[in-house]
Structures are given as structure tokens and as C-alpha cells.
Design a protein around this motif. Structure first.
Motif, PDB file in Angstrom:
ATOM      1  N   ARG A  58     -92.685 113.536 -33.515  1.00 52.06           N
ATOM      2  CA  ARG A  58     -91.368 112.981 -33.169  1.00 52.06           C
ATOM      3  C   ARG A  58     -91.371 111.444 -33.166  1.00 52.06           C
ATOM      4  N   GLN A  74     -90.522 120.659 -23.909  1.00 49.84           N
ATOM      5  CA  GLN A  74     -89.499 119.699 -23.457  1.00 49.84           C
ATOM      6  C   GLN A  74     -89.244 119.876 -21.969  1.00 49.84           C
ATOM      7  N   GLU A 111     -86.368 110.637 -24.168  1.00 52.55           N
ATOM      8  CA  GLU A 111     -85.094 110.376 -24.859  1.00 52.55           C
ATOM      9  C   GLU A 111     -83.954 110.347 -23.868  1.00 52.55           C
ATOM     10  N   LYS A 112     -83.043 109.445 -24.045  1.00 51.60           N
ATOM     11  CA  LYS A 112     -81.818 109.448 -23.246  1.00 51.60           C
ATOM     12  C   LYS A 112     -81.066 110.740 -23.542  1.00 51.60           C
ATOM     13  N   VAL A 145     -78.059 112.748 -24.525  1.00 53.94           N
ATOM     14  CA  VAL A 145     -76.819 112.389 -25.235  1.00 53.94           C
ATOM     15  C   VAL A 145     -75.701 113.330 -24.755  1.00 53.94           C
ATOM     16  N   ASN A 164     -81.596 126.989 -25.956  1.00 54.73           N
ATOM     17  CA  ASN A 164     -82.263 126.125 -26.948  1.00 54.73           C
ATOM     18  C   ASN A 164     -82.515 126.789 -28.300  1.00 54.73           C
ATOM     19  N   ASN A 168     -80.891 114.056 -34.062  1.00 53.72           N
ATOM     20  CA  ASN A 168     -81.827 114.676 -33.129  1.00 53.72           C
ATOM     21  C   ASN A 168     -83.150 114.976 -33.829  1.00 53.72           C
TER      22      ASN A 168
HETATM   23  P1  AMP Z   1     -84.833 119.959 -30.023  1.00 56.25           P
HETATM   24  O1  AMP Z   1     -85.971 120.932 -29.955  1.00 56.25           O
HETATM   25  O2  AMP Z   1     -85.240 118.555 -29.955  1.00 56.25           O
HETATM   26  O3  AMP Z   1     -83.916 120.257 -31.187  1.00 56.25           O
HETATM   27  O4  AMP Z   1     -83.926 120.250 -28.735  1.00 56.25           O
HETATM   28  C1  AMP Z   1     -83.381 121.534 -28.473  1.00 56.25           C
HETATM   29  C2  AMP Z   1     -81.985 121.396 -27.886  1.00 56.25           C
HETATM   30  O5  AMP Z   1     -82.041 120.648 -26.646  1.00 56.25           O
HETATM   31  C3  AMP Z   1     -81.013 120.607 -28.759  1.00 56.25           C
HETATM   32  O6  AMP Z   1     -80.425 121.430 -29.743  1.00 56.25           O
HETATM   33  C4  AMP Z   1     -80.006 120.114 -27.719  1.00 56.25           C
HETATM   34  O7  AMP Z   1     -79.107 121.139 -27.361  1.00 56.25           O
HETATM   35  C5  AMP Z   1     -80.890 119.818 -26.509  1.00 56.25           C
HETATM   36  N1  AMP Z   1     -81.316 118.400 -26.545  1.00 56.25           N
HETATM   37  C6  AMP Z   1     -82.486 117.928 -27.022  1.00 56.25           C
HETATM   38  N2  AMP Z   1     -82.549 116.582 -26.896  1.00 56.25           N
HETATM   39  C7  AMP Z   1     -81.394 116.184 -26.351  1.00 56.25           C
HETATM   40  C8  AMP Z   1     -80.848 114.911 -25.968  1.00 56.25           C
HETATM   41  N3  AMP Z   1     -81.526 113.758 -26.131  1.00 56.25           N
HETATM   42  N4  AMP Z   1     -79.606 114.879 -25.439  1.00 56.25           N
HETATM   43  C9  AMP Z   1     -78.903 116.031 -25.271  1.00 56.25           C
HETATM   44  N5  AMP Z   1     -79.367 117.267 -25.588  1.00 56.25           N
HETATM   45  C10 AMP Z   1     -80.595 117.351 -26.111  1.00 56.25           C
END
Ligand code: AMP
Length: 385
Positions: free
Chosen positions: A110, A161, A185-186, A188, A219, A270
Motif C-alpha cells: 500500500r 485493517q 489513512e484518514k 473518508v 468489507n 482507495n
Molecule cells: P480496502 O481493503 O482498503 O479496500 O478497504 C475495505 C473497505 O473499507 C473499503 O471498501 C471501504 O468501505 C472501507 N475503507 C477503507 N479505507 C477507508 C477510508 N480511508 N475511509 C473510509 N472507508 C474506508
């Protein structure tokens, strides 16, 4: 020396690293175009193995299996990104992988991924690299909760996460450091999650699928609605962002760009996936050229196909717990196209298949996608039998 551009013709062999559903759907397209397909996957009779001409049953870390795949293939692609670094090194020097391996190395981490997106001139959520507890404390003061701590490598579908709602969550989140470097990460405050799936060929031509709107449960992608219900300006911004990233990375093949859209139409990237993606499955029925066909065309140096949306569409994932309600109530799904991947064990949360419905209008699509309830309704019906 490996040639940089080769046109792969029917009768020649496409080697796929990874034997899951993405490989299976790539292989089905490749077979219908007249190619031979060989897959490398450790599970005998894996989803791709069921439709390929041959499967090499071995671990992805098995260098001699990677060599055998390369020796038997005219071109190599992958549906699985976490390919071992030694195997990547060997492939870079010895095999024809038109997608290259740099993009794989980048999306495996990442930290590199966010750096690359920013270098392409596209925004990501504010973030900090975290190596230890002290970094986390400093970063939290700067970014301020709510935020999310993610392991730099190895995470997917929300695994690896930890959401930090306020400062008291930081101690529990710190357990993630045991897995190595992380990013903070902030959070969003998105109103929509969307994805842009772009394919680029060796000549720099691009083809972009209609933007999909993604709804996740726990997720895991639950449904994709196309066209995404976003403003035209946001759609343009999203497509522009994906194109900038694809050009910056000299992409060859298909790339999924997952994005957050905020209330005022801002777009933050993302994640990237350098392969066909779950949120593009709708394209099999709904687009002139599916993401799988497009990917095969790109790696074989064929011209890319048109991607127009034939009809609005809704795609819903079938997880392990949904298989029974679906199969007990097939009569409710007569207008849905059913895809099951042939996985042996229907574990809860495991992606077993998907269904897609084409509609005459977005309004009609929306009627069918009370998909929060789609499986519950079917379960109740099933239980009364
Ligand atoms: P990822 O595995 O990074 O795709 O994260 C899985 C899910 O978590 C995403 O599809 C979002 O719904 C949520 N998510 C991850 N990062 C963020 C973020 N910085 N702000 C808001 N929602 C997030």
C-alpha cells in the motif's frame, strides 16, 4: 532476450498464475477466442483448472512450477497478485509477461501504491507510513481520528485493517504492527464507492468500462450497480483519474481503480488491482466487451473492443451462505444470469459466484436491488419449503 511486443494468436497458449474465479472467467473468454490455457494453482481442480486445457498443481512460490508454466505458455498473465518476489524476478528476465511485473510489486504494498498514485497526480486520502507505536501517535495527532490503520502488505477485503474511531482505539490497532509496516489513512466520509475498470494495450490505447457503484457488506463487495448514480462531473473526474494512473504506470492489461466519492463530488483513490475485478463482473452480460475479453485482447496484442453499456445492470455476489437460498429458490432468479465458480466448499463469506440482472432502465434496476434483502427474502421462502 524476451521480445517486448508479440501478437498471440488462436492455438497459442495463455498461462495464468492463480486458479480462482477471475482466472476461470479469463480462461472461458480465452477459450472462446480459440486460445489454449494453462493455469498454475496449488488446489487440484481449482475453478480455472476446471475450464483450462491443463493445470500445474503447485504453490505460487514454487519456482520450478513457474518455469514449467513459462516454458509451456506463449504469454503469461495472472489473476493473483501476491506472487513471490523471486518468482517475479525470474519472470521479468525469462518469460513473456506483457503486463510487466513492476505493477505487481507496486500493488503488493500500500505504501508504494499510494506513492505511485500521487506521482500520477491523482489524490488519495491523507495518510502516514507507520513503522512503530511512536509513528502512530505522531500520525494520529496529525491526521486525527476517525482514521484506519492498514497493513502495507497482505490485506484484502478489509483484512489487516483497524478503524480508529478515537484516540482510545490506538492500543488495539497497534497489534497490526506485528505484521510489519502499516499506513494510517484518514477516514473518508464517502457517499459512494465506485470503481473504474480500464484496459490499456501495448500501443497505449485505452478502453474504459462504464463506472460501477459498489456496495460492500462486512468489507466484502456485495453489489455493483451500473451506471453508478453519480454526477456527470464526478464520472468525468473518475475516468480522468483512472486514465492518468494507467498512462503513468504504462499499464498493459486490465486495472481496477477503486475510489471514494465525497458529498461534494471529490474523488479519492482507495486501491488498485492490476487485473479484472469483482466489480467488473457485470460487464460479461452488460457490455459489448467484457473485462475478461478485454484483458485477453490486451495481453495478446489484439485491438481493444468497444465497452458501451447495453443495458443498466445490477450484480450481486453469492457468498458461501447464499448458495443454498439461491439453489432452493431458482424460480425467483429466472431473469438473473447465474455464475457459480465450481468451488468445492461453501464457507461463510467465501465468494462462490455472482448473479447479474440486466434492466431496461435504472429505475427498474433499482426495484430489483433491494439487495440488502435479496438473500434474506429467499432464505425465508426456502425455509417454508
Ligand atoms: P480496502 O481493503 O482498503 O479496500 O478497504 C475495505 C473497505 O473499507 C473499503 O471498501 C471501504 O468501505 C472501507 N475503507 C477503507 N479505507 C477507508 C477510508 N480511508 N475511509 C473510509 N472507508 C474506508
Amino acid at each position: 532476450m524476451i521480445s517486448l511486443t508479440k501478437t498471440i494468436l488462436p492455438g497459442q497458449t495463455i498461462g495464468i498464475i492463480g486458479g480462482g474465479q477471475l482466472g476461470q472467467m479469463m480462461a472461458l473468454e480465452a477459450k472462446s477466442m480459440g486460445f489454449r490455457v494453462i493455469v498454475l494453482d496449488p488446489t487440484p481442480d481449482c475453478p480455472t483448472g476446471q475450464v483450462a486445457d491443463e493445470q500445474i498443481v503447485a504453490a505460487y512460490t514454487n519456482l520450478s512450477a513457474i518455469m514449467e508454466l513459462a516454458q509451456k505458455s506463449d504469454v503469461i498473465t495472472y489473476e493473483f497478485e501476491n506472487i513471490d518476489a523471486d518468482a517475479l524476478d525470474w519472470l521479468t528476465k525469462n518469460a513473456y509477461v506483457p503486463q510487466g511485473t513492476d505493477i505487481l510489486r507496486m500493488t503488493q504494498n500500500r505504501i508504494y501504491e499510494k506513492e505511485a498514485i500521487q506521482k500520477a497526480g491523482v489524490p488519495v486520502a491523507p495518510y502516514e507510513v507507520i513503522m512503530n507505536e511512536q509513528d502512530l501517535n505522531i500520525a494520529l495527532e496529525k491526521i486525527e481520528p476517525p482514521a484506519v490503520l492498514k497493513t502495507a502488505t497482505g490485506g484484502y477485503d478489509g483484512k489487516g485493517q483497524w478503524v480508529i474511531k478515537d484516540f482510545t482505539d490506538r492500543n488495539e490497532a497497534a497489534t497490526l504492527f506485528t505484521h510489519g509496516p502499516c499506513v494510517l489513512e484518514k477516514w473518508v466520509p464517502f457517499t459512494k464507492e465506485i470503481s473504474v475498470i480500464i484496459t490499456r494495450n501495448l500501443h497505449g490505447d485505452t478502453a474504459i468500462l462504464p463506472v460501477g457503484e459498489n456496495i460492500h457488506h462486512n468489507n466484502i463487495l456485495h453489489q455493483t450497480i451500473v451506471p453508478a448514480r453519480i454526477r456527470e462531473q464526478t464520472e468525468k473526474l473518475a475516468i480522468h483519474a483512472a486514465t492518468k494512473i494507467a498512462d503513468f504506470l504504462h499499464l498493459v492489461g486490465t486495472l481496477a481503480v477503486e475510489m471514494f466519492v465525497t458529498e461534494d463530488g471529490e474523488v479519492f483513490i482507495n486501491e488498485l488491482a492490476p487485473r479484472p475485478h469483482n466489480s467488473g463482473h457485470y460487464s460479461i452480460e452488460a457490455c459489448e466487451t467484457s473485462q475478461f475479453e478485454q484483458h485477453i485482447r490486451a495481453i495478446c496484442n489484439w485491438p481493444l473492443g468497444a465497452t458501451s453499456l447495453l443495458k443498466p445492470a445490477v450484480m450481486v455476489n453469492i457468498l458461501g451462505e447464499h448458495v443454498e437460498p439461491l439453489l432452493e429458490n431458482l424460480h425467483h432468479f429466472k431473469d438473473w444470469k447465474i455464475h457459480l465458480y465450481g468451488k468445492k466448499e461453501a464457507k461463510t463469506g467465501r465468494k462462490m459466484g455472482h448473479i447479474t440482472r440486466l434492466c431496461d432502465s435504472m429505475n427498474e434496476a433499482l426495484l430489483h436491488i433491494d439487495a440488502n434483502n435479496i438473500w434474506k427474502i429467499q432464505k425465508v421462502t426456502g425455509a417454508s419449503k
